[in-house]
Design a protein around this motif. Structure first.
Motif, mmCIF file in Angstrom:
data_model
loop_
_atom_site.group_PDB
_atom_site.id
_atom_site.type_symbol
_atom_site.label_atom_id
_atom_site.label_comp_id
_atom_site.label_asym_id
_atom_site.label_seq_id
_atom_site.Cartn_x
_atom_site.Cartn_y
_atom_site.Cartn_z
ATOM 1 N N ALA A 70 0.699 -1.152 0.141
ATOM 2 C CA ALA A 70 0.007 -0.195 0.000
ATOM 3 C C ALA A 70 0.794 1.284 -0.065
ATOM 4 O O ALA A 70 0.571 2.157 -0.759
ATOM 5 N N GLU A 71 1.887 1.270 0.754
ATOM 6 C CA GLU A 71 2.905 2.235 0.831
ATOM 7 C C GLU A 71 3.595 2.889 -0.624
ATOM 8 O O GLU A 71 3.618 3.870 -0.945
ATOM 9 N N THR A 72 4.199 1.770 -1.091
ATOM 10 C CA THR A 72 4.870 1.787 -2.410
ATOM 11 C C THR A 72 4.238 1.729 -3.689
ATOM 12 O O THR A 72 4.815 1.735 -4.834
ATOM 13 N N GLY A 73 2.799 1.352 -3.568
ATOM 14 C CA GLY A 73 2.113 1.234 -4.733
ATOM 15 C C GLY A 73 2.010 -0.191 -5.236
ATOM 16 O O GLY A 73 1.864 -0.373 -6.603
ATOM 17 N N GLY A 74 2.847 -0.976 -4.903
ATOM 18 C CA GLY A 74 3.105 -2.505 -5.431
ATOM 19 C C GLY A 74 2.016 -3.370 -5.316
ATOM 20 O O GLY A 74 0.667 -2.985 -4.827
ATOM 21 N N SER A 75 2.203 -4.453 -5.669
ATOM 22 C CA SER A 75 0.788 -5.346 -5.912
ATOM 23 C C SER A 75 0.651 -5.989 -4.481
ATOM 24 O O SER A 75 1.348 -6.405 -3.778
ATOM 25 N N SER A 76 -0.605 -6.084 -4.308
ATOM 26 C CA SER A 76 -1.327 -6.582 -2.900
ATOM 27 C C SER A 76 -1.685 -8.000 -3.136
ATOM 28 O O SER A 76 -2.194 -8.596 -2.268
ATOM 29 N N GLU A 77 -1.699 -8.452 -4.274
ATOM 30 C CA GLU A 77 -2.349 -9.711 -4.812
ATOM 31 C C GLU A 77 -1.761 -10.937 -3.897
ATOM 32 O O GLU A 77 -2.500 -11.514 -3.179
ATOM 33 N N GLU A 78 -0.228 -10.884 -3.722
ATOM 34 C CA GLU A 78 0.333 -12.371 -2.958
ATOM 35 C C GLU A 78 -0.132 -12.078 -1.369
ATOM 36 O O GLU A 78 -0.500 -12.871 -0.976
ATOM 37 N N PRO A 79 0.213 -10.894 -0.725
ATOM 38 C CA PRO A 79 -0.106 -10.871 0.601
ATOM 39 C C PRO A 79 -1.622 -10.971 0.837
ATOM 40 O O PRO A 79 -1.865 -11.909 1.727
ATOM 41 N N VAL A 80 -2.437 -10.729 0.035
ATOM 42 C CA VAL A 80 -3.700 -10.778 0.339
ATOM 43 C C VAL A 80 -4.216 -12.229 0.357
ATOM 44 O O VAL A 80 -4.822 -13.050 0.946
ATOM 45 N N GLN A 81 -3.725 -12.966 -0.814
ATOM 46 C CA GLN A 81 -3.855 -14.231 -1.099
ATOM 47 C C GLN A 81 -3.263 -15.190 -0.058
ATOM 48 O O GLN A 81 -3.906 -16.113 0.463
ATOM 49 N N CYS B 2 -11.167 -14.191 6.912
ATOM 50 C CA CYS B 2 -11.507 -14.785 5.707
ATOM 51 C C CYS B 2 -12.227 -14.233 4.736
ATOM 52 O O CYS B 2 -12.121 -14.008 3.685
ATOM 53 N N GLU B 3 -13.426 -14.106 5.388
ATOM 54 C CA GLU B 3 -14.796 -13.682 4.645
ATOM 55 C C GLU B 3 -14.364 -12.008 4.063
ATOM 56 O O GLU B 3 -14.916 -11.906 3.184
ATOM 57 N N MET B 4 -13.867 -11.297 4.947
ATOM 58 C CA MET B 4 -13.644 -9.983 4.844
ATOM 59 C C MET B 4 -12.598 -9.869 3.321
ATOM 60 O O MET B 4 -12.745 -9.378 2.456
ATOM 61 N N LEU B 5 -11.527 -10.809 3.445
ATOM 62 C CA LEU B 5 -10.775 -10.746 2.226
ATOM 63 C C LEU B 5 -11.459 -11.465 0.977
ATOM 64 O O LEU B 5 -10.987 -11.178 -0.060
ATOM 65 N N ARG B 6 -12.255 -12.434 1.176
ATOM 66 C CA ARG B 6 -12.940 -12.805 0.156
ATOM 67 C C ARG B 6 -13.582 -12.005 -0.764
ATOM 68 O O ARG B 6 -13.722 -12.452 -2.136
ATOM 69 N N GLU B 7 -14.046 -10.778 0.030
ATOM 70 C CA GLU B 7 -14.926 -9.695 -0.853
ATOM 71 C C GLU B 7 -13.596 -8.806 -1.583
ATOM 72 O O GLU B 7 -14.211 -8.143 -2.664
ATOM 73 N N ARG B 8 -12.390 -8.995 -1.543
ATOM 74 C CA ARG B 8 -11.386 -8.304 -2.125
ATOM 75 C C ARG B 8 -11.508 -6.639 -2.058
ATOM 76 O O ARG B 8 -11.748 -6.203 -3.023
ATOM 77 N N PRO B 9 -11.491 -6.304 -0.949
ATOM 78 C CA PRO B 9 -11.973 -4.922 -0.640
ATOM 79 C C PRO B 9 -10.757 -4.181 -1.210
ATOM 80 O O PRO B 9 -9.568 -4.686 -1.362
ATOM 81 N N PRO B 10 -10.969 -2.830 -1.701
ATOM 82 C CA PRO B 10 -9.824 -2.118 -2.093
ATOM 83 C C PRO B 10 -8.803 -1.793 -0.962
ATOM 84 O O PRO B 10 -9.117 -1.875 0.366
ATOM 85 N N LEU B 11 -7.636 -1.558 -1.425
ATOM 86 C CA LEU B 11 -6.643 -1.481 -0.396
ATOM 87 C C LEU B 11 -6.366 -0.053 0.068
ATOM 88 O O LEU B 11 -5.871 0.804 -0.441
ATOM 89 N N THR B 12 -7.448 0.301 0.988
ATOM 90 C CA THR B 12 -7.398 1.745 1.457
ATOM 91 C C THR B 12 -6.881 1.655 3.144
ATOM 92 O O THR B 12 -6.651 0.331 3.405
ATOM 93 N N GLU B 13 -6.694 2.521 3.539
ATOM 94 C CA GLU B 13 -6.194 2.764 5.003
ATOM 95 C C GLU B 13 -7.193 2.024 5.861
ATOM 96 O O GLU B 13 -6.772 1.289 6.756
ATOM 97 N N GLU B 14 -8.348 2.293 5.533
ATOM 98 C CA GLU B 14 -9.489 1.555 6.329
ATOM 99 C C GLU B 14 -9.360 -0.050 6.110
ATOM 100 O O GLU B 14 -9.362 -0.723 7.242
ATOM 101 N N THR B 15 -9.189 -0.764 5.044
ATOM 102 C CA THR B 15 -9.026 -1.980 4.820
ATOM 103 C C THR B 15 -7.688 -2.543 5.544
ATOM 104 O O THR B 15 -7.834 -3.464 6.416
ATOM 105 N N LEU B 16 -6.615 -1.591 5.552
ATOM 106 C CA LEU B 16 -5.385 -1.913 6.198
ATOM 107 C C LEU B 16 -5.568 -2.072 7.480
ATOM 108 O O LEU B 16 -5.077 -2.971 8.559
ATOM 109 N N GLU B 17 -6.463 -1.344 8.214
ATOM 110 C CA GLU B 17 -6.741 -1.101 9.655
ATOM 111 C C GLU B 17 -7.485 -2.111 9.964
ATOM 112 O O GLU B 17 -7.226 -2.901 11.082
#
Length: 138
Positions: free
Chosen positions: A46-57, A86-101
């Motif tokens: 999130a900080e670097t603008g990199g891909s979040s796919e691997e850590p989310v998975q 698990c259920e929260m991540l299944r929804e693939r929420p946008p990578l916002t500060e709220e999601t990170l929190e």
């Protein structure tokens, strides 16, 4: 040889699960380290603008595995919190500060439960915790 009584079969099964429990505790601690590491990598992405796919998975798969296994060994509250993550991540929420929190809060809560070796469903306090976490994760 007479057939085994149901209570003898149950007692043997319970003894087998109990003998595996210590090994599972170590496995659970390892899964917790995986969750913590993946959460950190998600924040870095999130900080670097990199891909979040691997850590989310990795967060999803590991929380799904905990959800499926912890209850077998008497960790119902850990199962329930893992299910929320698990259920929260299944929804693939946008990578916002709220999601990170929300991810951080759920991973930290799981970490506390694992570090303190909290077994069972947690009684009334555990249910209040779950209710609050479900609202936060929604």
């Amino acid at each position: 040889m007479p057939p085994e009584k149901p209570e003898d079969i149950l007692a043997r099964a319970q003894a087998a699960v109990a003998s595996l429990k210590e090994g599972y505790r170590e496995h659970l601690r390892s899964d917790m380290e995986t969750l913590r590491d993946a959460a950190l990598r998600l924040e870095e992405a999130a900080e670097t603008g990199g891909s979040s796919e691997e850590p989310v998975q990795e967060l999803f798969v590991t929380s799904h595995n905990i959800k499926g296994q912890a209850g077998t060994f008497g960790y119902e509250l850990i199962t329930d919190v893992s299910d929320i993550l698990c259920e929260m991540l299944r929804e693939r929420p946008p990578l916002t500060e709220e999601t990170l929190e929300r991810v951080r809060m759920l991973v930290d809560t799981l970490g506390e439960l694992v570090d303190q070796d909290i077994e069972g469903a947690g009684g009334a306090l555990g249910q209040k915790l779950l209710e609050r976490l479900r609202k936060i994760a929604a």
